[in-house]
Design a protein around this motif. Structure first.
Motif, PDB file in Angstrom:
ATOM      1  N   GLY A  15       0.772  -1.241   0.000  1.00 51.17           N
ATOM      2  CA  GLY A  15       0.000   0.000   0.000  1.00 51.17           C
ATOM      3  C   GLY A  15       0.795   1.278   0.000  1.00 51.17           C
ATOM      4  O   GLY A  15       0.236   2.361   0.037  1.00 51.17           O
ATOM      5  N   GLY A  16       2.120   1.174  -0.042  1.00 49.77           N
ATOM      6  CA  GLY A  16       2.963   2.357  -0.014  1.00 49.77           C
ATOM      7  C   GLY A  16       3.326   2.749   1.411  1.00 49.77           C
ATOM      8  O   GLY A  16       2.727   2.272   2.364  1.00 49.77           O
ATOM      9  N   PRO A  17       4.315   3.611   1.575  1.00 44.02           N
ATOM     10  CA  PRO A  17       4.702   4.070   2.914  1.00 44.02           C
ATOM     11  C   PRO A  17       3.609   4.955   3.513  1.00 44.02           C
ATOM     12  O   PRO A  17       2.747   5.478   2.795  1.00 44.02           O
ATOM     13  CB  PRO A  17       5.990   4.842   2.675  1.00 44.02           C
ATOM     14  N   SER A  18       3.640   5.135   4.815  1.00 43.03           N
ATOM     15  CA  SER A  18       2.548   5.835   5.508  1.00 43.03           C
ATOM     16  C   SER A  18       2.329   7.263   5.022  1.00 43.03           C
ATOM     17  O   SER A  18       1.197   7.736   4.978  1.00 43.03           O
ATOM     18  CB  SER A  18       2.755   5.813   7.017  1.00 43.03           C
ATOM     19  N   ALA A  19       3.359   7.983   4.605  1.00 49.74           N
ATOM     20  CA  ALA A  19       3.181   9.364   4.158  1.00 49.74           C
ATOM     21  C   ALA A  19       2.946   9.472   2.655  1.00 49.74           C
ATOM     22  O   ALA A  19       2.697  10.558   2.151  1.00 49.74           O
ATOM     23  CB  ALA A  19       4.393  10.204   4.540  1.00 49.74           C
ATOM     24  N   ALA A  20       3.010   8.352   1.950  1.00 50.12           N
ATOM     25  CA  ALA A  20       2.800   8.374   0.501  1.00 50.12           C
ATOM     26  C   ALA A  20       2.081   7.101   0.060  1.00 50.12           C
ATOM     27  O   ALA A  20       2.619   6.289  -0.685  1.00 50.12           O
ATOM     28  CB  ALA A  20       4.139   8.510  -0.219  1.00 50.12           C
ATOM     29  N   PRO A  21       0.848   6.885   0.544  1.00 47.31           N
ATOM     30  CA  PRO A  21       0.139   5.654   0.183  1.00 47.31           C
ATOM     31  C   PRO A  21      -0.134   5.581  -1.316  1.00 47.31           C
ATOM     32  O   PRO A  21      -0.289   6.603  -1.975  1.00 47.31           O
ATOM     33  CB  PRO A  21      -1.163   5.734   0.980  1.00 47.31           C
ATOM     34  N   LEU A  22      -0.145   4.350  -1.813  1.00 46.70           N
ATOM     35  CA  LEU A  22      -0.426   4.135  -3.235  1.00 46.70           C
ATOM     36  C   LEU A  22      -1.891   4.452  -3.517  1.00 46.70           C
ATOM     37  O   LEU A  22      -2.756   4.279  -2.660  1.00 46.70           O
ATOM     38  CB  LEU A  22      -0.155   2.681  -3.613  1.00 46.70           C
ATOM     39  N   HIS A  23      -2.152   4.897  -4.735  1.00 52.30           N
ATOM     40  CA  HIS A  23      -3.529   5.135  -5.152  1.00 52.30           C
ATOM     41  C   HIS A  23      -4.193   3.786  -5.398  1.00 52.30           C
ATOM     42  O   HIS A  23      -3.526   2.829  -5.779  1.00 52.30           O
ATOM     43  CB  HIS A  23      -3.561   5.989  -6.417  1.00 52.30           C
ATOM     44  N   PRO A  24      -5.491   3.704  -5.204  1.00 49.23           N
ATOM     45  CA  PRO A  24      -6.167   2.418  -5.432  1.00 49.23           C
ATOM     46  C   PRO A  24      -6.150   2.041  -6.911  1.00 49.23           C
ATOM     47  O   PRO A  24      -6.036   2.901  -7.786  1.00 49.23           O
ATOM     48  CB  PRO A  24      -7.594   2.681  -4.954  1.00 49.23           C
ATOM     49  N   GLU A  25      -6.279   0.750  -7.173  1.00 45.09           N
ATOM     50  CA  GLU A  25      -6.388   0.289  -8.550  1.00 45.09           C
ATOM     51  C   GLU A  25      -7.714   0.787  -9.103  1.00 45.09           C
ATOM     52  O   GLU A  25      -8.675   0.974  -8.354  1.00 45.09           O
ATOM     53  CB  GLU A  25      -6.322  -1.232  -8.573  1.00 45.09           C
ATOM     54  N   PRO A  26      -7.799   1.014 -10.412  1.00 50.47           N
ATOM     55  CA  PRO A  26      -9.052   1.516 -11.006  1.00 50.47           C
ATOM     56  C   PRO A  26     -10.242   0.624 -10.621  1.00 50.47           C
ATOM     57  O   PRO A  26     -10.155  -0.599 -10.686  1.00 50.47           O
ATOM     58  CB  PRO A  26      -8.787   1.465 -12.513  1.00 50.47           C
ATOM     59  N   GLY A  27     -11.305   1.249 -10.187  1.00 50.47           N
ATOM     60  CA  GLY A  27     -12.510   0.533  -9.808  1.00 50.47           C
ATOM     61  C   GLY A  27     -12.494  -0.048  -8.402  1.00 50.47           C
ATOM     62  O   GLY A  27     -13.465  -0.632  -7.959  1.00 50.47           O
ATOM     63  N   ARG A  28     -11.405   0.107  -7.696  1.00 52.26           N
ATOM     64  CA  ARG A  28     -11.306  -0.449  -6.340  1.00 52.26           C
ATOM     65  C   ARG A  28     -11.359   0.675  -5.323  1.00 52.26           C
ATOM     66  O   ARG A  28     -10.610   1.640  -5.403  1.00 52.26           O
ATOM     67  CB  ARG A  28     -10.004  -1.204  -6.171  1.00 52.26           C
TER      68      ARG A  28
END
Length: 137
Positions: A15-28
């Protein structure tokens, strides 16, 4: 803390590091209380407390609470006052904890490192999106 530390690299990969979380996958859709942000984020205040010492950390946290009482604070609002409170530049220390792809060693515990992991972590399957009014059965 040890359990959070052991799981930290996997959480960062998923999910990425706490200060730079990954964006969700399309539709999720994703929830606000993601493990990488909230569970992994527990290590973020633990690390500077170990690095700067209890007294400096308590001044930093006390100032944060006072400045942002009844309001919101972003990562930069929490990071910016740290050098003044600690009495030294903490940029090189803070960045890996907040933005790094892997978890740095815990200050004062060089033996405590996140376990090695596969570089291609398994992702949970994406559940189908729910339509408004659809049954939950």
């Amino acid at each position: 803390m040890e359990a959070a530390y052991r799981a930290s690299d996997d959480r960062r990969a998923a999910g990425g590091p706490s200060a730079a979380p990954l964006h969700p996958e399309p539709g999720r859709r994703i929830g606000v209380f993601r493990p990488g942000v909230h569970e992994g984020g527990a290590l973020v205040p633990y690390a500077p407390r170990r690095e700067t010492g209890r007294a400096a950390f308590e001044r930093l946290e006390g100032g944060r609470v006072t400045r942002h009482r009844d309001g919101n604070a972003g990562t930069s609002d929490l990071v910016r006052p740290a050098p003044d409170t600690a009495g030294r530049d903490l940029t090189g220390f803070q960045h890996p904890w907040l933005h790094g792809a892997t978890t740095p060693p815990v200050p004062g515990h060089p033996e405590r490192r996140a376990p090695a992991r596969d570089t291609t972590p398994a992702r949970r399957p994406v559940p189908p999106a729910r339509r408004a009014g659809a049954s939950r059965e």
